[in-house]
Design an enzyme around this catalytic site. Structure first.
Site, PDB file in Angstrom:
ATOM      1  N   HIS A 425       0.881  -1.170   0.003  1.00 44.89           N
ATOM      2  CA  HIS A 425       0.143  -0.120   0.007  1.00 44.89           C
ATOM      3  C   HIS A 425       0.747   1.328  -0.054  1.00 44.89           C
ATOM      4  O   HIS A 425       0.583   2.260   0.618  1.00 44.89           O
ATOM      5  CB  HIS A 425      -0.991   0.029   1.342  1.00 44.89           C
ATOM      6  CG  HIS A 425      -1.865  -1.015   1.221  1.00 44.89           C
ATOM      7  ND1 HIS A 425      -2.864  -1.233   2.225  1.00 44.89           N
ATOM      8  CD2 HIS A 425      -2.387  -2.033   0.376  1.00 44.89           C
ATOM      9  CE1 HIS A 425      -3.583  -2.191   1.894  1.00 44.89           C
ATOM     10  NE2 HIS A 425      -3.312  -2.519   0.711  1.00 44.89           N
TER      11      HIS A 425
HETATM   12  C1  LIG Z   1      -0.804  -7.007  -5.106  1.00 43.28           C
HETATM   13  C2  LIG Z   1      -1.452  -5.693  -4.533  1.00 43.28           C
HETATM   14  C3  LIG Z   1      -2.547  -5.949  -3.921  1.00 43.28           C
HETATM   15  C4  LIG Z   1      -3.221  -4.603  -3.369  1.00 43.28           C
HETATM   16  N1  LIG Z   1      -4.429  -4.691  -2.672  1.00 43.28           N
HETATM   17  C5  LIG Z   1      -5.248  -3.619  -2.528  1.00 43.28           C
HETATM   18  C6  LIG Z   1      -6.384  -3.901  -2.032  1.00 43.28           C
HETATM   19  O1  LIG Z   1      -7.272  -4.823  -2.098  1.00 43.28           O
HETATM   20  N2  LIG Z   1      -7.078  -2.541  -1.535  1.00 43.28           N
HETATM   21  C7  LIG Z   1      -6.405  -1.318  -1.668  1.00 43.28           C
HETATM   22  O2  LIG Z   1      -7.031  -0.351  -1.119  1.00 43.28           O
HETATM   23  N3  LIG Z   1      -5.146  -1.328  -2.315  1.00 43.28           N
HETATM   24  C8  LIG Z   1      -4.644  -2.383  -2.717  1.00 43.28           C
HETATM   25  N4  LIG Z   1      -3.458  -2.330  -3.265  1.00 43.28           N
HETATM   26  C9  LIG Z   1      -3.033  -0.856  -3.525  1.00 43.28           C
HETATM   27  C10 LIG Z   1      -3.397  -0.444  -4.668  1.00 43.28           C
HETATM   28  O3  LIG Z   1      -3.890  -1.116  -5.521  1.00 43.28           O
HETATM   29  C11 LIG Z   1      -2.608   0.835  -5.225  1.00 43.28           C
HETATM   30  O4  LIG Z   1      -2.464   1.685  -4.051  1.00 43.28           O
HETATM   31  C12 LIG Z   1      -3.069   1.672  -6.257  1.00 43.28           C
HETATM   32  O5  LIG Z   1      -3.523   0.728  -7.332  1.00 43.28           O
HETATM   33  C13 LIG Z   1      -2.019   2.413  -6.716  1.00 43.28           C
HETATM   34  O6  LIG Z   1      -2.545   3.203  -7.783  1.00 43.28           O
HETATM   35  P1  LIG Z   1      -1.529   4.175  -8.578  1.00 43.28           P
HETATM   36  O7  LIG Z   1      -2.423   4.768  -9.641  1.00 43.28           O
HETATM   37  O8  LIG Z   1      -0.727   5.125  -7.672  1.00 43.28           O
HETATM   38  O9  LIG Z   1      -0.543   3.274  -9.334  1.00 43.28           O
HETATM   39  P2  LIG Z   1      -0.466   2.014 -10.426  1.00 43.28           P
HETATM   40  O10 LIG Z   1      -1.949   1.462 -10.209  1.00 43.28           O
HETATM   41  O11 LIG Z   1       0.501   0.943  -9.904  1.00 43.28           O
HETATM   42  O12 LIG Z   1      -0.170   2.388 -11.719  1.00 43.28           O
HETATM   43  C14 LIG Z   1       1.185   2.677 -12.200  1.00 43.28           C
HETATM   44  C15 LIG Z   1       1.019   2.530 -13.915  1.00 43.28           C
HETATM   45  O13 LIG Z   1       2.251   3.255 -14.172  1.00 43.28           O
HETATM   46  C16 LIG Z   1       2.866   2.392 -15.116  1.00 43.28           C
HETATM   47  N5  LIG Z   1       4.001   2.974 -15.025  1.00 43.28           N
HETATM   48  C17 LIG Z   1       5.259   2.897 -14.262  1.00 43.28           C
HETATM   49  N6  LIG Z   1       6.091   3.747 -14.503  1.00 43.28           N
HETATM   50  C18 LIG Z   1       5.998   4.192 -15.679  1.00 43.28           C
HETATM   51  C19 LIG Z   1       6.811   4.776 -16.751  1.00 43.28           C
HETATM   52  N7  LIG Z   1       8.115   5.340 -16.470  1.00 43.28           N
HETATM   53  N8  LIG Z   1       6.012   5.084 -17.928  1.00 43.28           N
HETATM   54  C20 LIG Z   1       4.937   4.710 -18.292  1.00 43.28           C
HETATM   55  N9  LIG Z   1       4.050   4.058 -17.356  1.00 43.28           N
HETATM   56  C21 LIG Z   1       4.820   3.857 -16.250  1.00 43.28           C
HETATM   57  C22 LIG Z   1       2.692   1.188 -14.527  1.00 43.28           C
HETATM   58  O14 LIG Z   1       2.935  -0.032 -15.391  1.00 43.28           O
HETATM   59  C23 LIG Z   1       1.248   1.150 -14.017  1.00 43.28           C
HETATM   60  O15 LIG Z   1       0.535   0.761 -14.903  1.00 43.28           O
HETATM   61  C24 LIG Z   1      -2.616  -3.633  -3.569  1.00 43.28           C
HETATM   62  C25 LIG Z   1      -1.732  -3.328  -4.643  1.00 43.28           C
HETATM   63  C26 LIG Z   1      -0.837  -4.389  -4.907  1.00 43.28           C
HETATM   64  C27 LIG Z   1       0.238  -4.326  -5.783  1.00 43.28           C
END
Ligand SMILES: Cc1cc2nc3c(=O)[nH]c(=O)nc-3n(C[C@H](O)[C@H](O)[C@H](O)COP(=O)(O)OP(=O)(O)OC[C@H]3O[C@@H](n4cnc5c(N)ncnc54)[C@H](O)[C@@H]3O)c2cc1C
Length: 490
Positions: A425
């Protein structure tokens, strides 16, 4: 938009609502054709939609931490537990993000099938429902009975603003599909002429003229592209690469602690000491247990969420996973001390003092960052872990038909660090803060300090990990950030 994950899909959809604006979503990974079943987390070694980072959880204990790395991001591979940050959590955010200020955005996100009223949304893109009563699996039902027998109050609606208790978790599940933001926000926007999605393309760095954004340098990751580099022109760039990669893009762009950048020969665009420093996450100790009979086995189903209920206090959370991790994650051999093959009760600390650091070893975008969580470093966190394990012990002792090894950690007993893992998280690796906060990387409108045209609108910007899972809060933040980006870049 840099990154098409949980936040990036929201921003891409909301910003392309305006046909006069051209939106380019650049995603490092693929665009998966079919979402994974709810009960399967496609994170194993052969996954094409997730990647993993070697990290140090605490001194002497390392782990591999997965992240989604395709359109949908971590929200397309996660546990689908979609509960909001509590009102008290927002007291640790800048004033513009008070509990009252964010409520309309939480409501805008969701279509809650179970609850109505002023705290719930009825027509948002993300379907939210709970699995309660007889619909829940045997593990969930018997855990809830045990928790109540151990004195936990019932909490039927975890988004109602209560202090905690045992009850069903809100799930972002639509029918039998995970309602990731790729499905809920991006899919309906895909046909738009002003929205372009470029996959298999990694953003290396943001390009500036003086202090003003003029584009991004990207690396083509397709077979035909042979790693070719290109500068894509843009007057506004929104970083949504997630809590691991957004700080890396900032650092490679010369935005970060000046001493670290100089050591890597990266020219300093703006000295921002908070990039990569002071992030937070939820440590989790996975306590193994077993049922005397196989009566619970019907809980193990790819159609059943890995977590249907939990017991919360403001400080910790008990998670009765419905299946062994090895059943949900293909190819997984061990997690949290090798208990992946059997059932485990997750004991997660939700409000810690310990913070972590993320730094680059190289300016090369293919070299992963060095990540140290610094878990359980403070006396407060160790005391919380001991109290949480005591509470878990009481529930396990009240749980009918369950066998477990005593785990009391109170008094002088050492914490069972061999059970330590992370909830995955991570928040706050490029955090938001008010004027006068030296660690703040972005201001209250998600704009990166000291430059023009650059925003961070993902889990990195969350000031401190909420005392619940972060996913719903990330999506709320993205909804609101879209308004800021829209008005500041108009
Ligand atoms: C296995 C797992 C289980 C989880 N379970 C839960 C849950 O049940 N409940 C909950 O509340 N939270 C959960 N979380 C946490 C939650 O999913 C994350 O906090 C949330 O999805 C983060 O969203 P984000 O948009 O910040 O990043 P992300 O959703 O991780 O998106 C980042 C994106 O950017 C892309 N990217 C990265 N670097 C680059 C780059 N340089 N150029 C272009 N693209 C790039 C990646 O490929 C990815 O698609 C979990 C996380 C994981 C990993």
């Amino acid at each position: 938009m840099v990154g098409g994950g949980s936040a990036g899909c929201v921003l891409a959809a909301r910003l392309s609502d305006d046909p006069a604006r051209h939106v380019l979503l650049v995603e490092a990974g693929e665009d998966p054709a079919t979402p994974a079943p709810i009960g399967r987390l496609p994170l194993g070694p052969t996954s094409t939609v997730a990647t993993s980072y070697e990290v140090e959880l605490t001194e002497g204990r390392s782990a591999f931490v997965p992240r989604g790395s395709a359109v949908g991001g971590s929200g397309a591979v996660n546990g689908a537990y979609f509960v909001r940050a509590t009102d008290a959590d927002f007291a640790r955010w800048p004033a513009a993000w008070s509990a009252d200020a964010v409520l309309p955005y939480f409501r805008r996100v969701e279509r809650d099938l179970d609850f109505t009223g002023p705290r719930h949304g009825a027509d948002g893109p993300v379907t939210v429902r709970r699995v309660a009563g007889d619909a829940a699996g045997a593990v969930t039902r018997s855990f809830a009975d045990a928790a109540r027998a151990a004195g936990w109050p019932a909490e039927p609606d975890k988004n109602a603003g209560g202090a905690g208790g045992v009850g069903p978790v809100p799930l972002n599940v639509d029918g039998d599909r995970r309602a990731s933001t790729a499905h809920a926000y991006l899919d309906p926007a895909r046909g738009r002429a002003n929205l372009e999605i470029r996959t298999h393309t990694r953003v290396d760095r943001v390009v500036f003229r003086g202090d003003t954004v003029v584009g991004v340098d990207v690396v083509d990751g397709t077979e035909a592209g042979h790693g070719a580099r290109q500068t894509v022109r843009a007057s506004t760039v929104v970083l949504c690469a997630g809590a691991f990669e957004t700080p890396c893009v900032l650092l490679r762009s010369g935005l970060g602690p000046a001493d670290e950048l100089t050591a890597l020969s990266i020219p300093v665009t703006n000295d921002l000491p908070g990039v990569g420093r002071g992030f937070t996450d939820h440590p989790e100790l996975l306590v193994p247990y077993a049922f005397d009979t196989g009566a619970h086995a019907e809980s193990f189903s790819p159609a059943r969420a890995l977590l249907e209920a939990c017991a919360n206090t403001p400080e910790f959370e008990l998670r009765p996973y419905t299946a062994p991790f090895a059943r949900s994650i293909e190819g997984l051999e061990s997690i949290g001390g090798g208990v992946a093959a059997g059932l485990g009760l997750g004991v997660a600390l939700m409000r810690t003092d310990s913070t972590g650091t993320l730094a680059l070893d190289s300016a090369d975008p293919t070299v992963p960052p060095r990540v140290r969580y610094g878990y359980l470093r403070t006396a407060h966190d160790r005391a919380c872990a001991a109290a949480a394990l005591d509470a878990a012990h009481d529930v396990l002792a009240a749980w009918r038909g369950v066998r477990f090894d005593p785990i009391r950690a109170g008094g002088a007993a050492p914490l069972p660090l061999e059970l330590l893992g992370t909830s995955q998280h991570m928040c706050g690796s490029a955090r938001m803060g008010g004027v006068g906060d030296p660690g703040a990387v972005v201001d209250e409108r998600c704009a990166v300090r000291g430059v023009r045209g650059l925003f961070v609108a993902d889990a990195s910007a969350i000031p401190v990990a909420p005392s619940r899972g972060p996913h719903a809060t990330v999506v709320m933040l993205a909804e609101r950030a879209a308004e800021f980006v829209s008005s500041l870049s108009a």
